[in-house]
Design a protein around this motif. Structure first.
Motif, PDB file in Angstrom:
ATOM      1  N   ALA A 281      40.833  38.804  27.435  1.00 18.87           N
ATOM      2  CA  ALA A 281      41.696  39.481  28.400  1.00 18.87           C
ATOM      3  C   ALA A 281      40.816  39.949  29.547  1.00 18.87           C
ATOM      4  N   LEU A 282      41.310  39.793  30.770  1.00 16.81           N
ATOM      5  CA  LEU A 282      40.559  40.137  31.968  1.00 16.81           C
ATOM      6  C   LEU A 282      41.272  41.264  32.709  1.00 16.81           C
ATOM      7  N   HIS A 283      40.506  42.278  33.094  1.00 14.15           N
ATOM      8  CA  HIS A 283      41.034  43.429  33.844  1.00 14.15           C
ATOM      9  C   HIS A 283      40.434  43.443  35.238  1.00 14.15           C
ATOM     10  N   ALA A 284      41.275  43.713  36.235  1.00 12.42           N
ATOM     11  CA  ALA A 284      40.813  43.941  37.607  1.00 12.42           C
ATOM     12  C   ALA A 284      41.531  45.172  38.140  1.00 12.42           C
ATOM     13  N   LEU A 285      40.779  46.154  38.599  1.00 10.89           N
ATOM     14  CA  LEU A 285      41.351  47.337  39.239  1.00 10.89           C
ATOM     15  C   LEU A 285      41.424  47.029  40.728  1.00 10.89           C
ATOM     16  N   VAL A 286      42.646  46.911  41.240  1.00 11.99           N
ATOM     17  CA  VAL A 286      42.877  46.387  42.585  1.00 11.99           C
ATOM     18  C   VAL A 286      43.251  47.518  43.533  1.00 11.99           C
ATOM     19  N   ASP A 287      42.607  47.532  44.683  1.00 13.57           N
ATOM     20  CA  ASP A 287      42.770  48.607  45.664  1.00 13.57           C
ATOM     21  C   ASP A 287      43.966  48.331  46.573  1.00 13.57           C
TER      22      ASP A 287
ATOM     23  N   GLY B  37      47.591  52.618  45.479  1.00 19.84           N
ATOM     24  CA  GLY B  37      46.996  52.300  44.169  1.00 19.84           C
ATOM     25  C   GLY B  37      45.985  53.325  43.745  1.00 19.84           C
ATOM     26  N   PRO B  38      44.989  52.904  42.973  1.00 20.04           N
ATOM     27  CA  PRO B  38      44.687  51.523  42.580  1.00 20.04           C
ATOM     28  C   PRO B  38      45.614  51.001  41.474  1.00 20.04           C
ATOM     29  N   LEU B  39      45.683  49.682  41.394  1.00 25.35           N
ATOM     30  CA  LEU B  39      46.545  48.999  40.437  1.00 25.35           C
ATOM     31  C   LEU B  39      45.708  48.440  39.288  1.00 25.35           C
ATOM     32  N   PRO B  40      45.941  48.900  38.043  1.00 31.66           N
ATOM     33  CA  PRO B  40      45.261  48.295  36.890  1.00 31.66           C
ATOM     34  C   PRO B  40      45.988  47.012  36.468  1.00 31.66           C
ATOM     35  N   PHE B  41      45.352  45.882  36.706  1.00 32.24           N
ATOM     36  CA  PHE B  41      45.972  44.566  36.514  1.00 32.24           C
ATOM     37  C   PHE B  41      45.218  43.818  35.419  1.00 32.24           C
ATOM     38  N   PHE B  42      45.965  43.122  34.565  1.00 27.04           N
ATOM     39  CA  PHE B  42      45.380  42.411  33.423  1.00 27.04           C
ATOM     40  C   PHE B  42      45.998  41.016  33.337  1.00 27.04           C
ATOM     41  N   THR B  43      45.222  40.063  32.842  1.00 29.64           N
ATOM     42  CA  THR B  43      45.781  38.753  32.511  1.00 29.64           C
ATOM     43  C   THR B  43      45.104  38.213  31.262  1.00 29.64           C
ATOM     44  N   THR B  44      45.844  37.368  30.523  1.00 35.81           N
ATOM     45  CA  THR B  44      45.321  36.817  29.277  1.00 35.81           C
ATOM     46  C   THR B  44      46.089  35.557  28.915  1.00 35.81           C
TER      47      THR B  44
END
Length: 282
Positions: free
Chosen positions: A120-126, A130-137
Motif C-alpha cells: 500500500a502506498l501513501h502520499a500526503l498531498v498539499d 488540505g493536506p489530503l491523506p491519499f492511499f492506493t493499493t
C-alpha cells in the motif's frame, strides 16, 4: 452545474505491460488529460529495471508529481511476461499538487497462499484546504483468496489509521479484486461490520453514483477481455472517510471512466473510477 470547490480523485488499474502497451499508454495519457484528476491512484504500473517508469512517463506528459511503490515479489509477473525480468510491477500516485510526504506498507499473505508482494502506498498531498491523506493499493486477485484479502485489509486499515488526521478525511483507492458485498470490503469500510481498525470508517464512493449508469470495472469471467458493455464486476474503488468539520471530503458524485476505446484501443482491461470531493461546505 457548479458544484463548488472540489478535488477530483481517481483510481485505475493500467494492465501492466500486457497487450499493445505502447498504443495503450498513449490512450492512457489521453484519457487522463480528458478526465483531469487532481490526485490519482494507479495499479499494475510497469517499471523497467534502471529505466523508464510508466508513472513517471505519465507524470511528465501531464505535468504532475508522482511516487511509486515497487512490489517486492515479481516472479509471477515475470512469468506472465515470458520470463522477462527487466520489467517490474507496482502501484503509484500522481498528483497535480505537491506531495508533502510518502510511505509504503507491505501487505501480508495468509497461511497456505502465495505471497504476491502486495504493498500500500501513501502520499500526503498539499491540496487547497488540505493536506489530503491519499492511499492506493492492489490486493490479491484469486477468486478463492478472500482470506488473504481480509488479512491485507486489516494491515491496510492500520496503515490508513496511523496516517489519517487533519481536516481532510483519508482517501483510499485501488483494485481490491473484491465485489462490494465481499467480507474484505465490508471489513475495510467498517459500517456494515466491525471496522478493520478501531474507529476507521470509509464510505464507498459508488454509493453516490447515478444508479442508472454502468458501474462495473472488470469482466470477472474473462481476465484478458474487456467486457465493459456486459455485466462486469465492480472491483475498483474510491473510499473516503466521513467529511471533515467544514465538509471537506464530502462525496459529491462518482462515476465510471475510461470504458471506451481511444483510437480503437482500450487503454486497460479495467475501467477507472472518478469521484469529486468537496473542499468545504457549498
Amino acid at each position: 452545474m457548479d458544484i463548488g470547490p472540489s478535488v477530483r480523485v481517481m483510481t485505475w488499474n493500467l494492465w501492466w505491460r500486457f497487450g499493445d502497451w505502447r498504443r495503450r499508454r498513449e490512450a492512457i495519457v489521453r484519457t487522463l488529460a480528458d478526465e483531469r484528476p487532481d490526485v490519482l491512484g494507479l495499479q499494475e504500473v510497469w517499471a523497467q529495471d534502471g529505466g523508464e517508469n510508466l508513472a513517471g512517463w505519465l507524470a511528465e506528459r501531464l505535468g504532475m508529481h508522482w511516487v511509486f511503490s515497487r512490489s517486492p515479489v515479481q516472479e509471477r509477473w515475470h512469468a506472465r511476461n515470458g520470463g522477462d525480468t527487466a520489467v517490474d510491477v507496482g502501484v503509484a500516485v500522481l498528483s497535480r499538487h505537491p506531495v508533502l510526504e510518502t510511505a509504503e506498507r507491505r501487505l501480508p499473505t495468509a497461511p497456505g497462499f502465495r505471497d504476491d508482494g502486495k504493498t500500500a502506498l501513501h502520499a500526503l498531498v498539499d491540496i487547497p484546504g488540505g493536506p489530503l491523506p491519499f492511499f492506493t493499493t492492489h490486493l490479491n486477485p484469486g477468486s478463492g483468496e478472500s482470506a488473504v484479502r481480509c488479512a491485507q485489509v486489516r494491515e491496510l486499515a492500520a496503515f490508513v489509521a496511523e496516517r489519517a488526521g487533519g481536516p481532510f478525511p483519508p482517501v483510499v483507492t485501488g483494485d481490491f479484486n473484491a465485489e462490494p458485498d465481499f467480507d474484505e470490503m465490508r471489513l475495510l469500510c467498517g459500517y456494515k461490520t466491525a471496522p478493520a481498525a478501531p474507529g476507521l470508517v470509509l464510505l464507498d464512493a459508488w454509493r453516490f453514483a447515478d444508479p442508472t449508469l454502468p458501474q462495473g470495472t472488470w469482466d470477472v469471467a474473462h481476465e484478458d477481455a474487456v467486457g465493459f458493455g456486459l455485466l462486469p464486476s465492480c472491483v475498483d474503488y474510491v473510499l473516503v472517510g466521513p467529511p471533515g468539520p467544514d465538509g471537506q471530503g464530502r462525496i459529491r458524485g462518482a462515476r465510471r471512466a475510461a470504458a471506451v476505446p481511444v483510437d480503437g484501443v482500450h487503454a486497460s482491461d479495467h475501467a477507472a473510477v472518478v469521484a469529486d470531493l468537496a473542499l468545504s461546505h457549498g
